[in-house]
Design a protein around this motif. Structure first.
Motif, short mmCIF file in Angstrom:
data_model
loop_
_atom_site.label_atom_id
_atom_site.label_comp_id
_atom_site.label_asym_id
_atom_site.label_seq_id
_atom_site.Cartn_x
_atom_site.Cartn_y
_atom_site.Cartn_z
N LYS A 254 -2.97 29.62 -5.88
CA LYS A 254 -2.31 28.64 -4.77
C LYS A 254 -1.11 28.12 -5.28
CE LYS A 254 -6.11 25.95 -2.81
NZ LYS A 254 -6.94 24.63 -2.68
N GLY A 257 2.64 23.60 -3.55
CA GLY A 257 2.97 22.79 -2.38
C GLY A 257 1.21 22.92 -1.84
N ASP A 258 0.50 23.68 -2.08
CA ASP A 258 -0.80 23.68 -1.54
C ASP A 258 -1.90 23.14 -2.51
OD1 ASP A 258 0.19 24.82 0.79
OD2 ASP A 258 0.18 26.99 -0.13
N ARG A 263 4.20 29.42 -7.89
CA ARG A 263 5.46 29.24 -7.01
C ARG A 263 5.79 30.73 -6.83
NH1 ARG A 263 10.40 25.62 -8.83
NH2 ARG A 263 10.25 24.80 -6.66
N ASP A 277 7.14 27.15 -1.75
CA ASP A 277 6.10 26.43 -2.71
C ASP A 277 4.90 26.23 -1.60
OD1 ASP A 277 6.82 26.26 -5.22
OD2 ASP A 277 8.12 24.69 -4.67
N LYS A 278 4.81 26.87 -0.34
CA LYS A 278 3.83 26.70 0.45
C LYS A 278 3.58 28.26 0.93
CE LYS A 278 3.43 22.18 2.54
NZ LYS A 278 1.83 21.93 2.51
N TRP A 279 2.36 28.40 1.30
CA TRP A 279 1.82 29.81 1.50
C TRP A 279 2.06 29.73 3.11
CZ3 TRP A 279 -3.08 32.66 1.54
CH2 TRP A 279 -3.07 34.04 2.11
N GLU A 280 3.42 30.18 3.70
CA GLU A 280 3.69 30.25 5.09
C GLU A 280 4.82 31.04 5.18
OE1 GLU A 280 5.05 25.93 5.97
OE2 GLU A 280 2.99 26.00 5.97
#
Ligand SMILES: [Cu+2]
Length: 322
Positions: A254, A257-258, A263, A277-280
Motif C-alpha cells: 500500500k 497516501g493510501d 512510495r 503516493d496514491k495508487w492511481e
C-alpha cells in the motif's frame, strides 16, 4: 622621431577606421548575428513536466461507457498452468474473465482499432495488448528457461483496472524454446511458421500474438510487494502525446497516501526524482518531442528500492512526436 610619430599616427588612424568599419558591419548584421549566436548557445527548450487532471477526452469516453469503469473484472489464467513445463517456443495464453463486469468486455473495434483489452506481460518486457479472449494469445519465440506471466484488464486508453482479482501472475518453464540470438521482431506470421516445432496441420485463422524478445523470469516472490510497470509505452503522437499517463499495478503493498508505507518513485530522462503516493494513474504534460526514458521504482518505508526479482525497478524508452 617625427617619422616614428607619423607612422604611429597612421597606424592608429588605420586601427580606428577598421574599428569603425567593424562596428558598422556589426550594426548592419546585428539581427543576423544575434540569431546565430542565440541558436548556437541556447540549448533546446527544457522539458518541464507537470501533473494535470485526467484529460477531458477520457472523461467524455468514460461517460459514454456508462458504468463499465466501475466494473470489477476478475481474471484467471487458464494457460499456461501454474509451474507448467512447456516444450517449444510458442506459449498459448488463455484467460478467463469473470467478476462484476458491468459491460466490460475486451474487443478491438475494427473502425477505431481501439477497445478494452488485457495487458499481457512476459517476464519484465513491455506489455502486449490482448483483445479477443475467445482465442489464445500466442507468445512466440519464447526462450528456454523459467518465465513469469502477468495479466490485468485495461481500458481503451490503457488505464488498468485495480480491483482485487484483476491482476494474475503465473510462473512456467519452457524447454527447447526460441532462439535467444534472434533479434526482437514484430512482424509476420511467416517467420513464425519456420520457428514452430509442429508443422501446421491445417491452416488456421491468424491469432493474436507476438514474437517475444529473449528474456527469462526474475526470481520473484509472488507474496512480496510487486510493482508492475504498465504505461507509458511505445510511441505517442499528436494529441496522445500531451498529456501522457503513468500507470502501474501494485501487488502486496500500500502506498503512503493510501494508508501504507510504500512510495513509487518516477524518474523521467534522469531528471530529479518525483513520487506517487496514491495508487492511481497520473497524467504528465509538457513533454518535448523526441526520445524519453521513464523509470518506475517501488520504495520501502525507508525510502530504499524494494527488490522483488528485479521487477520493481523498470525503465522504458518512449518516443514523443508532437
Ligand atoms: Cu493497453
Amino acid at each position: 622621431m617625427r617619422r616614428q610619430n607619423f607612422s604611429l599616427f597612421l597606424l592608429l588612424s588605420f586601427l580606428l577606421a577598421s574599428l569603425l568599419l567593424l562596428a558598422s558591419c556589426a550594426d548592419n548584421n546585428q539581427a543576423n548575428t544575434n540569431t546565430t549566436a542565440t541558436t548556437a548557445v541556447t540549448p533546446p527548450p527544457a522539458q518541464v513536466l507537470s501533473i494535470v487532471p485526467r484529460p477531458q477526452a477520457i472523461l467524455d469516453l468514460m461517460k459514454a461507457r456508462g458504468e463499465q469503469d466501475e466494473a470489477k473484472p476478475a481474471l484467471k489464467i487458464i494457460s499456461p498452468a501454474k509451474d507448467a513445463a512447456i516444450s517449444g517456443s510458442t506459449v498459448a495464453v488463455k484467460l478467463e474473465l469473470a467478476g462484476d463486469l458491468k459491460g466490460y468486455m475486451p474487443h478491438k473495434d475494427p473502425a477505431t482499432q481501439k477497445g478494452n483489452h488485457i495487458h499481457v506481460i512476459l517476464d519484465n518486457q513491455p506489455y502486449e495488448a490482448y483483445y479477443e479472449l475467445g482465442q489464445p494469445f500466442e507468445l512466440r519465440n519464447v526462450v528456454a528457461g523459467k518465465h513469469t506471466l502477468r495479466v490485468f484488464p485495461s481500458r481503451p486508453w490503457h488505464e488498468s483496472f485495480k480491483n482485487d482479482g484483476a491482476f494474475q501472475m503465473v510462473t512456467f518453464t519452457v524447454s527447447g524454446g526460441g532462439d535467444a540470438a534472434k533479434p526482437t521482431t514484430t512482424n509476420s506470421g511467416q517467420t513464425m511458421a519456420n520457428n514452430k516445432a509442429t508443422p501446421a496441420a491445417s491452416p488456421q485463422a491468424p491469432r493474436e500474438g507476438k514474437d517475444m524478445a529473449p528474456s527469462t523470469g526474475g526470481n520473484i516472490d509472488p507474496a512480496k510487494p510487486l510493482l508492475t510497470y504498465s504505461r507509458p509505452k511505445g510511441e505517442y503522437k499528436g494529441a496522445d502525446a500531451d498529456p501522457i499517463m503513468i500507470d502501474f499495478w501494485l501487488s502486496n503493498a500500500k502506498l503512503k497516501g493510501d494508508g501504507g508505507e510504500y512510495r513509487v518513485r518516477y524518474v523521467i530522462d534522469n531528471d530529479e526524482p518525483r513520487f506517487i503516493d496514491k495508487w492511481e494513474p497520473i497524467w504528465l504534460a509538457g513533454w518535448t518531442s523526441g526520445k524519453h526514458t521513464v523509470r518506475l521504482e517501488l520504495l520501502d518505508q525507508d525510502g530504499k528500492p524494494f527488490d522483488n526479482g528485479g521487477y520493481n525497478t523498470t525503465s522504458r524508452d518512449i518516443t514523443v512526436a508532437k
